[in-house]
Motif scaffolding. Structure first.
Motif, short mmCIF file in Angstrom:
data_model
loop_
_atom_site.label_atom_id
_atom_site.label_comp_id
_atom_site.label_asym_id
_atom_site.label_seq_id
_atom_site.Cartn_x
_atom_site.Cartn_y
_atom_site.Cartn_z
N VAL A 145 0.84 -1.21 0.00
CA VAL A 145 0.00 0.00 0.00
C VAL A 145 0.87 1.26 0.00
O VAL A 145 0.58 2.23 -0.71
CB VAL A 145 -0.94 0.00 1.22
CG1 VAL A 145 -1.65 1.35 1.36
CG2 VAL A 145 -1.96 -1.14 1.12
N LEU A 146 1.96 1.23 0.76
CA LEU A 146 2.79 2.42 0.94
C LEU A 146 3.75 2.67 -0.22
O LEU A 146 4.29 3.77 -0.35
CB LEU A 146 3.61 2.29 2.23
CG LEU A 146 2.81 2.29 3.53
CD1 LEU A 146 3.71 1.94 4.71
CD2 LEU A 146 2.15 3.65 3.75
N LYS A 147 3.95 1.68 -1.08
CA LYS A 147 5.00 1.80 -2.12
C LYS A 147 4.75 2.96 -3.07
O LYS A 147 5.71 3.59 -3.54
CB LYS A 147 5.13 0.50 -2.89
CG LYS A 147 4.00 0.14 -3.84
CD LYS A 147 4.31 -1.16 -4.58
CE LYS A 147 3.29 -1.46 -5.67
NZ LYS A 147 1.92 -1.67 -5.15
N GLU A 148 3.51 3.27 -3.39
CA GLU A 148 3.21 4.31 -4.37
C GLU A 148 3.74 5.68 -3.94
O GLU A 148 4.18 6.47 -4.77
CB GLU A 148 1.70 4.40 -4.62
CG GLU A 148 1.10 3.13 -5.21
CD GLU A 148 1.77 2.72 -6.51
OE1 GLU A 148 2.15 3.63 -7.30
OE2 GLU A 148 1.93 1.50 -6.75
N LYS A 149 3.70 5.97 -2.65
CA LYS A 149 4.15 7.27 -2.14
C LYS A 149 5.60 7.23 -1.64
O LYS A 149 6.11 8.24 -1.15
CB LYS A 149 3.24 7.74 -1.02
CG LYS A 149 1.82 8.07 -1.48
CD LYS A 149 0.98 8.62 -0.34
CE LYS A 149 -0.41 8.99 -0.83
NZ LYS A 149 -1.26 9.53 0.27
N ASN A 150 6.24 6.08 -1.78
CA ASN A 150 7.60 5.93 -1.25
C ASN A 150 8.57 5.31 -2.25
O ASN A 150 9.42 4.49 -1.89
CB ASN A 150 7.56 5.10 0.04
CG ASN A 150 6.84 5.80 1.17
OD1 ASN A 150 7.43 6.58 1.91
ND2 ASN A 150 5.54 5.52 1.30
N GLY A 151 8.41 5.70 -3.53
CA GLY A 151 9.39 5.31 -4.53
C GLY A 151 9.26 3.91 -5.09
O GLY A 151 10.23 3.35 -5.59
N GLY A 152 8.05 3.32 -5.02
CA GLY A 152 7.87 1.99 -5.57
C GLY A 152 8.69 0.96 -4.82
O GLY A 152 8.64 0.86 -3.60
N PHE A 153 9.48 0.18 -5.57
CA PHE A 153 10.31 -0.85 -4.95
C PHE A 153 11.37 -0.26 -4.03
O PHE A 153 11.95 -0.98 -3.21
CB PHE A 153 10.98 -1.71 -6.03
CG PHE A 153 10.06 -2.70 -6.68
CD1 PHE A 153 9.74 -3.89 -6.06
CD2 PHE A 153 9.49 -2.43 -7.92
CE1 PHE A 153 8.89 -4.81 -6.64
CE2 PHE A 153 8.64 -3.34 -8.53
CZ PHE A 153 8.33 -4.54 -7.89
N ASP A 154 11.65 1.04 -4.14
CA ASP A 154 12.65 1.66 -3.27
C ASP A 154 12.26 1.58 -1.80
O ASP A 154 13.14 1.65 -0.92
CB ASP A 154 12.86 3.13 -3.65
CG ASP A 154 13.82 3.30 -4.81
OD1 ASP A 154 14.59 2.36 -5.08
OD2 ASP A 154 13.79 4.36 -5.47
N ILE A 155 10.97 1.43 -1.50
CA ILE A 155 10.57 1.34 -0.10
C ILE A 155 11.22 0.15 0.59
O ILE A 155 11.51 0.17 1.79
CB ILE A 155 9.03 1.28 0.05
CG1 ILE A 155 8.63 1.52 1.51
CG2 ILE A 155 8.47 -0.04 -0.48
CD1 ILE A 155 7.14 1.65 1.73
N LEU A 156 11.50 -0.90 -0.19
CA LEU A 156 12.10 -2.11 0.39
C LEU A 156 13.49 -1.85 0.94
O LEU A 156 13.95 -2.53 1.87
CB LEU A 156 12.15 -3.23 -0.66
CG LEU A 156 10.80 -3.77 -1.11
CD1 LEU A 156 10.97 -4.71 -2.30
CD2 LEU A 156 10.09 -4.49 0.04
N LYS A 157 14.19 -0.86 0.38
CA LYS A 157 15.53 -0.54 0.87
C LYS A 157 15.50 -0.17 2.35
O LYS A 157 16.45 -0.47 3.08
CB LYS A 157 16.12 0.64 0.07
CG LYS A 157 16.35 0.39 -1.40
CD LYS A 157 16.90 1.67 -2.04
CE LYS A 157 17.14 1.52 -3.52
NZ LYS A 157 17.67 2.77 -4.11
N ALA A 158 14.44 0.51 2.77
CA ALA A 158 14.36 1.04 4.13
C ALA A 158 13.59 0.12 5.06
O ALA A 158 13.00 0.56 6.04
CB ALA A 158 13.74 2.43 4.12
#
Length: 552
Positions: A261-274
């Protein structure tokens, strides 16, 4: 006859008068099979030493504890220079030297020749492999010295392989060195792929394409909750507090986080980095690389450099005392266990050697420290920079004397200084005398002092080991302990204080003794130790010493 007698007496004198030399003489003959088939270097980005002890009871037996129980634990391991950043850290671990010599003085720095900021691994002469973006235009060309994997490649006539893997490009590229067969890093956004650079290859190998086309990365776009009951996470602070950043689209920085759900506002797959899952992705990819690159399958030693970067992203976002950081390390411990089991299976237990360390540690969130009455705070960098400029205008009649302020360094406009017929030493010294009067500035030094004096102790010695005469600034300054130029939430790093310098150092596997020490070791000792284990040349700029007491 007399000559032979004298020679014999001298020989006896040498034997009986040099016990130290005799002590280290070995009668073992060289055996190529005594070398490990694979060396695995593991760097945990932003790992404080006390994460080992704070979370000890939450760890299983196959990760960190396996290294403790089977390997050698250097408990008093430190960085010996400033600044403690990711780029310099990875370079120093693998080169055995400091920014003074390897030249990676920060992640980004102001280039005095071209008059603009440069990135430590950025290389416009390269092309991306695996993406159409600029994210793959990278190489190690700014690192001046060799790594121990470079020396291993030279020693084996390029038959021993080197592969670097990380979420971050610099975490993969700098450890692998100049002669690496491959370096792979994570491109998130809309893809969630691993990519590379034409410095290494023209196209991605089939095994990387297969990994990228699988559902492995996408499978981690799921809820991130604590692995165990959050009530048992007593080694960290309250889940809901004022000291954490969190993700866009979620009102509080508290568990659980629905990443899909949060990926759209947090850089897509980049959210996984954090998140803790970023480390799991690296473990998955590293295990795939063992087979895909055929590492450790012959008697020519290969090197696999693995950097787990998500610990750094989580620390910057949530801080070192967060439930998120505790869960990240509990899960990382399980990822390490998976990696070690894969090494046992695919390379063979007793055929590989591992070291594990960190590229830097981190400070407690200053706003949290303030809440418990420990001196700490924040620096307004923009206001500070403006004050520098105003002073120069008042003192020297022009605001053009400062070209750049970054990484706690001031870069002067030397052409303007010459044009105004000013003395460079006088301008540097005047700025030092001004800066030292500012609140929460603890120390300030000129480049002239760094170049002309020798410092052996204290912060001065650390600054000098991080000072590169061609690349560093004209004035260096140091903040008070636990004062940072950063946001009010999350942790950061960069200083020469213990909270940034004290990091873990484990060795285990083939050729390593079981034990521990509180003797001080430095990260620059790692590369010479691995070179000694392999019987190869030390990296050409190495200043560290082999840790003989860890070698079997």
């Amino acid at each position: 006859m007399l000559k032979n007698v004298i020679s014999g007496l001298l020989g006896l004198f040498w034997v009986f008068s040099c016990p130290a030399q005799n002590k280290i003489v070995s009668t073992k003959s060289a055996d190529s099979n005594s070398k490990p088939r694979l060396v695995v270097g593991i760097v945990i980005d932003q790992m404080r030493y006390d994460y080992l002890t704070r979370f000890y009871n939450k760890y299983g037996e196959g990760g960190f504890k396996r290294m403790m129980n089977e390997g050698f634990n250097c408990k008093n391991n430190h960085y010996n220079y400033v600044p403690t950043y990711t780029g310099p850290g990875h370079a120093s671990i693998y080169t055995g030297t400091t920014p003074k010599y390897h030249g990676i003085i920060a992640n980004d720095w102001y280039d005095k020749e071209i008059k603009k900021s440069v990135y430590c691994t950025g290389d416009d002469s390269m092309k991306s492999v695996g993406t159409d973006t600029e994210d793959g235009q990278m190489s190690p060309h700014r690192m001046k010295t060799t790594t121990f994997p470079d020396e291993n490649r030279l020693f084996t006539q390029m038959r021993g392989k080197t592969v670097g893997i990380s979420i971050k490009d610099r975490g993969a590229i700098l450890p692998a060195g100049h002669t690496a067969n491959a370096a792979y890093w994570f491109y998130g956004k809309d893809k969630g792929y691993f990519i590379s650079s034409t410095f290494y290859m023209d196209t991605l190998p089939n095994w990387v394409n297969e990994f990228n086309n699988s559902n492995v990365v996408a499978s981690y776009l799921k809820p991130w909750n604590t692995l165990y009951n959050i009530e048992t996470y007593t080694e960290s602070g309250n889940d809901l507090n004022d000291f954490e950043g969190g993700f866009k689209g979620k009102e509080t920085a508290s568990f659980p986080y629905d990443l899909n759900v949060l990926k759209e506002k947090n850089g897509g797959f980049d959210i996984l980095k954090a998140t803790a899952y970023g480390n799991s992705i690296i473990a998955d990819f590293a295990i795939a690389a063992l087979n895909g690159e055929q590492l450790g399958q012959d008697n020519m030693t290969d090197v696999l450099a693995v950097s787990f970067s998500s610990t750094d992203y989580v620390g910057h976002n949530f801080g070192v005392n967060s439930k998120e950081i505790e869960d990240t390390y509990i899960r990382l411990d399980k990822d390490l266990e998976r990696l070690f089991k894969a090494l046992d299976t695919q390379v063979g237990k007793g055929n590989y050697t591992v070291f594990l360390t960190a590229d830097h540690a981190a400070v407690e969130v200053p706003s949290y420290l303030q809440s418990v009455k420990i001196p700490a705070g924040y620096i307004d960098f923009k206001a500070q920079k403006n004050r520098f400029t105003e002073f120069m205008e008042i003192k020297f009649g022009t605001s053009d004397l400062i070209e750049n302020v970054s990484n706690n360094q001031v870069f002067l406009n030397r052409a303007k200084i010459e044009e105004l017929d000013l003395d460079l030493d006088d301008v540097q010294e005047a700025l030092v005398n001004e800066i030292i009067m500012y609140p929460n500035i603890d120390k300030a030094y000129t480049a002239t002092a760094m170049s002309s004096q020798e410092f052996n102790t204290g912060i001065e010695a650390l600054l000098q080991k991080g000072f590169n005469q061609k690349r560093s600034g004209d004035v260096l300054f140091v903040y008070d302990p636990a004062f940072i130029s950063y946001g009010k939430t999350g942790s950061t790093h960069g200083t020469g204080l213990n909270y940034d310098t004290h990091v873990p150092l484990f060795f285990f596997g083939k050729g390593i003794k079981h034990g521990q020490t509180l003797q001080k070791t430095e990260v620059t000792d790692i590369a010479p130790t691995m070179s000694a284990l392999l019987g190869i040349s030390f990296p050409n700029g190495a200043i560290g010493q082999p840790l003989e007491f860890v070698l079997d």
